[in-house]
Each structure stands twice: as structure tokens, then as C-alpha cells.
Design a protein around this motif. Sequence first.
Motif, mmCIF file in Angstrom:
data_model
loop_
_atom_site.group_PDB
_atom_site.id
_atom_site.type_symbol
_atom_site.label_atom_id
_atom_site.label_comp_id
_atom_site.label_asym_id
_atom_site.label_seq_id
_atom_site.Cartn_x
_atom_site.Cartn_y
_atom_site.Cartn_z
ATOM 1 N N ASP A 6 0.817 -1.220 0.000
ATOM 2 C CA ASP A 6 0.000 0.000 0.000
ATOM 3 C C ASP A 6 0.849 1.268 0.000
ATOM 4 O OD1 ASP A 6 -2.416 -1.501 0.164
ATOM 5 O OD2 ASP A 6 -2.072 -1.765 2.319
ATOM 6 N N THR A 7 2.158 1.130 -0.085
ATOM 7 C CA THR A 7 3.053 2.288 0.036
ATOM 8 C C THR A 7 3.197 2.980 -1.313
ATOM 9 O OG1 THR A 7 4.283 1.138 1.770
ATOM 10 C CG2 THR A 7 5.340 3.047 0.738
ATOM 11 N N LEU A 8 2.734 4.215 -1.382
ATOM 12 C CA LEU A 8 2.776 4.956 -2.651
ATOM 13 C C LEU A 8 4.201 5.334 -3.022
ATOM 14 C CD1 LEU A 8 -0.261 7.354 -2.124
ATOM 15 C CD2 LEU A 8 -0.142 5.443 -3.735
ATOM 16 N N THR A 14 2.407 1.643 -6.244
ATOM 17 C CA THR A 14 2.911 1.299 -4.912
ATOM 18 C C THR A 14 4.274 0.634 -5.044
ATOM 19 O OG1 THR A 14 1.972 -0.931 -4.809
ATOM 20 C CG2 THR A 14 0.548 0.917 -4.137
ATOM 21 N N THR A 46 -1.068 12.314 -11.307
ATOM 22 C CA THR A 46 -2.373 11.640 -11.252
ATOM 23 C C THR A 46 -3.301 12.130 -12.354
ATOM 24 O OG1 THR A 46 -3.203 13.294 -9.685
ATOM 25 C CG2 THR A 46 -2.212 11.288 -8.764
ATOM 26 N N GLU A 66 -10.909 14.015 -5.146
ATOM 27 C CA GLU A 66 -10.806 12.559 -4.992
ATOM 28 C C GLU A 66 -10.238 11.922 -6.256
ATOM 29 O OE1 GLU A 66 -13.612 8.637 -4.097
ATOM 30 O OE2 GLU A 66 -14.526 10.514 -4.787
ATOM 31 N N SER A 126 -6.457 12.232 -6.608
ATOM 32 C CA SER A 126 -5.623 11.794 -5.487
ATOM 33 C C SER A 126 -4.855 10.531 -5.881
ATOM 34 C CB SER A 126 -6.486 11.511 -4.256
ATOM 35 O OG SER A 126 -7.283 10.347 -4.464
ATOM 36 N N GLU A 157 -4.208 7.976 -4.023
ATOM 37 C CA GLU A 157 -4.873 6.798 -3.467
ATOM 38 C C GLU A 157 -5.969 6.297 -4.397
ATOM 39 O OE1 GLU A 157 -2.922 9.107 -0.289
ATOM 40 O OE2 GLU A 157 -4.369 9.666 -1.848
ATOM 41 N N TYR A 158 -6.761 7.226 -4.934
ATOM 42 C CA TYR A 158 -7.822 6.837 -5.871
ATOM 43 C C TYR A 158 -7.215 6.274 -7.152
ATOM 44 C CZ TYR A 158 -12.013 7.165 -8.781
ATOM 45 O OH TYR A 158 -13.074 6.865 -9.607
ATOM 46 N N VAL A 196 -4.554 4.588 -7.630
ATOM 47 C CA VAL A 196 -4.167 3.188 -7.439
ATOM 48 C C VAL A 196 -5.393 2.308 -7.232
ATOM 49 C CG1 VAL A 196 -3.001 1.606 -5.853
ATOM 50 C CG2 VAL A 196 -1.857 3.714 -6.581
ATOM 51 N N ALA A 197 -6.348 2.780 -6.428
ATOM 52 C CA ALA A 197 -7.478 1.941 -6.028
ATOM 53 C C ALA A 197 -8.337 1.509 -7.205
ATOM 54 C CB ALA A 197 -8.328 2.674 -5.007
#
Length: 482
Positions: free
Chosen positions: A132-134, A148, A351, A417, A420, A422-423, A425-426
Motif C-alpha cells: 500500500d506504500t505509494l 505502490t 495523477t 478525490e 488523489s 490513493e484513488y 491506485v485503487a
Amino acid sequence: MLRPLFDGAKNHHVEAFRAIDRAHLVMLSETGILDAGQAGQIADALDNIDAEIDPASLVYTGEVEDFFFLIEKELKKRLGPDLAGRLHTARSRNDIDHTLFKLGLKDRLDVLIGKALALHQALIDAAEREKDTLIVAYTHGQPAQPTTFGHYLSAVIEVLGRDIERLFEAYRIVDLSPMGAAAITTSGFPIDRARVAELLGFAAPLQNSYSCIAAVDYITSTYGAIELLFLHLGRPIQDLQFWTSFEVGQVYVPNSLVQISSIMPQKRNPVPIEHLRHLASQTFGRARAMLDVMHNTPFTDMNDSEGETQAMGYQAFDSAYRVLDLLAALVAQIKIDPARVASNIRRSCITITELADSLVRREGLSFREGHEIAAAVARAVVAAGGDLMANGYGPFTAAFEAATGRKSTLDEATFVELVSPEYFVAVRTRFGGPAPAPLAAAIAGYREQAATFAADHANLLRRRNEAARALQERFAALRGTA
């Protein structure tokens, strides 16, 4: 001219010489080529030679041509020329030499594969830890997209897995015994080549006797596999060097693995990475040199593939071991600096690809339209020295209206969002992507592969150990018949 060959045999091949003599003697006895009394006397003499002569103390004098003839001379002193000479029935230095070299390579491949498996496991553990490490992923030396660290390491794991498969394949090629080929064409004696192969821990005899003394593909396959392994490892090593630079700084190397400057007190030099880089290159170069030596050689028994060349190749293993050990230790200890990653993501707008994708999915635009709007946003944010998440919504609404003639349905919270990391990658949940589900599946697969590799390696070692015990027992039984 012959002193280096003598010293090479003394330094590298004594145990293999002993094993070949014993295995060949057991086979001569079992096939009836030598009777029990003859075999027993030779066995006693070989044991006495081992007890009385320390190979490390031997100095080449020219009295005998090489280590093989030294042993034969010692046998003659103890047994007389007739009985001593019977040990050499149905064999030649040709098949002995290539068997020696294969045994030497098998010893080293056993170690090399073990160390490669340890690195493979260390990378898998690190990928799990860092799933989970960006990080910032680069293309062409420029920030490209977030992913990640676990996803990045997984790519390295896959290449290493293929390289390990090549090492196992090289081992399979080495693992065929030349003994019994004699000079070129085998022998008129009723020898049992499969028995000698078994006693020496080989999988089987190499079938064609000419190939036993002429085919050097056991050398080229071994060093070709090593060459590729260290070419491939050099690439992520180079990334680590770049990522630890002050300007990038997304990888932090702990103090135990850095050196300070003798004059500049602020310096933290991650020297293990430099050592890894040059040692990987040295290993690659040494392995490549072995292939070059084999190039344009005749398809026959020849000195080009023998003692001095073999000793040169062993240097590749020596540096290879160092790289694999050091890289496994480094991977287990390095950390990603989240503050530097976040800063680099903010400054680089990496991103923005997801904004273009989201405009296609949410606004019904073509990808080319979405790409042009996203590019305009990135240019505006970078020109202002801003942050895409904090400062990108205004440029986005302006670019969207200019391109489409209407207002976007995305409010600012949704925009933030979508851009971001996190988004980013998700939502990449496709097979092979960095999102949690596909990455977890990938890591599970790597662990299964690691277990298979470990079992295969253990089987190789077990077969060799069992063969060594069997040879020791059969040779000991011969001594009782003298």
C-alpha cells in the motif's frame, strides 16, 4: 604453462577427483571388469593417498603433467604399475575433465540458486510489506504515474522468477554425466555409465559420447543464465540509485547501510547500491567473457573450455554471491519516504491520467477530449507552481468549459478525490494492476512459485547428498575385500 592448470585442479577440483576415482572404481568392480581383490587394493591405496597427501601443500614441479598423473604416480608407488593402471580402464582425461567441471559448476549453481531464492523471498516479503506504500513511477527519467512500492517490487520479482527458472534449466543441462565417454567413443569394456552418473549425483549420463567431450553448452547455458540474471538485476539497482538521490529522495536507506563523507558532514552516501551496481556489472562481464571464450571454438575436446577457463568463470560466481546477499539485505531494510513521495506527486501532476479517464467515464467525452482537458489543467498547475489536488479545480473548470461549451458535473470534492494518488491506485483493479486485489493475488502466486522453487532446490540437494552417502558406503565396502 602447466603450473596454473595444476594449481587450479588442486584449488578447485580435489574432492571431485576423489569422487570420480571412487565412483569409477565401484563401477569397475560391480561390472566385473576388476575383481574384488583388485578393487579392494586400489580402494585402500586411494584412501592412503588421501590420508598422506595434503593437496594444499602440493607445489608443481613438472615431474608429473597434472594432478591426475600425480594420483596415478602415487598409486603406482603403492600398487605397482599393473594394478595401479587398472583404475584407468575405460576412461580418459577427456571425460574425467568435463565431469570435474560439471561437478564444480553444480556445486556453485547449488549455492547460486539458494542465494537467488533468498533474494526472491526477500523481495516477496518486501512487496507484501509495501503493498500500500505509494511511490512515483518514472518513465524516460520523468515522473509518470503513482503506483505502490509493492507493485514495483512485484515486477522485479517476476523477472527474477524467470531468471531463476533459467538457472534451474542450466542446472538440468549441467546435470548429465560425461563419464564413460572415455576419449570420444566410449569403450569396448562392459561399463555401466548410468551407475557412475548415479554415484556422482548426476541425473543421468549424457547420451552421445562425442557430445560428452565436445559440447560446451553446459558452460554457455550456465554463464548465459548468469549473464541475464545480473543484467536484469542491474536495472532496479540503478533505479534505487536514482531514487535515493537528494533531488528525488523517495527511498530512505538506514544509517547502517550508508557511509559518511570524510570532509562533508552532511553527506549520507548509500554505498551498498553503488557496490551492487558495479558488482552486478562485474558479474555480467565475467559471465559474458565465458561466452566469448567459447565463441568459434571447434566442436571437439579442446583446452579453451578447460582448467584455466573454468577458473576464470568461477570469479563470476564469487561476485554473484555478493550481489545476491547484499541486495537481499538492502531490500529488507530500505523504506519509502512518504513525505518526499507526496511532495513529488504534488509537484509533478502525475495523477492527471486518471482525470482524463474519469472524464470519459463520467462526462461521456472521448479519451482524446479528456486528455486535452487534463493536459491543459496540468500545464496551468505546473506553471503556477501549484498542487493539483489543492489548486487544480479552477483550471479544470475553465479548461472543461473551453473545450466542451458546458459546465462539468464534477464538484470540487469529487475532483480532489479523482486526482488523489490513493484513488489512482485503487481503481486500477485489472489483472496485474497495483490495486489491492490484483496485487494480493499476484503476491500469493509469487509465494506459490517460491515454494515450488524451494522444493525443487531441496530435491537437487537431497539427490546429491544421497549419492555422496551411497558412494561412500560402496567404496568403504570395497576396502573390506582387499
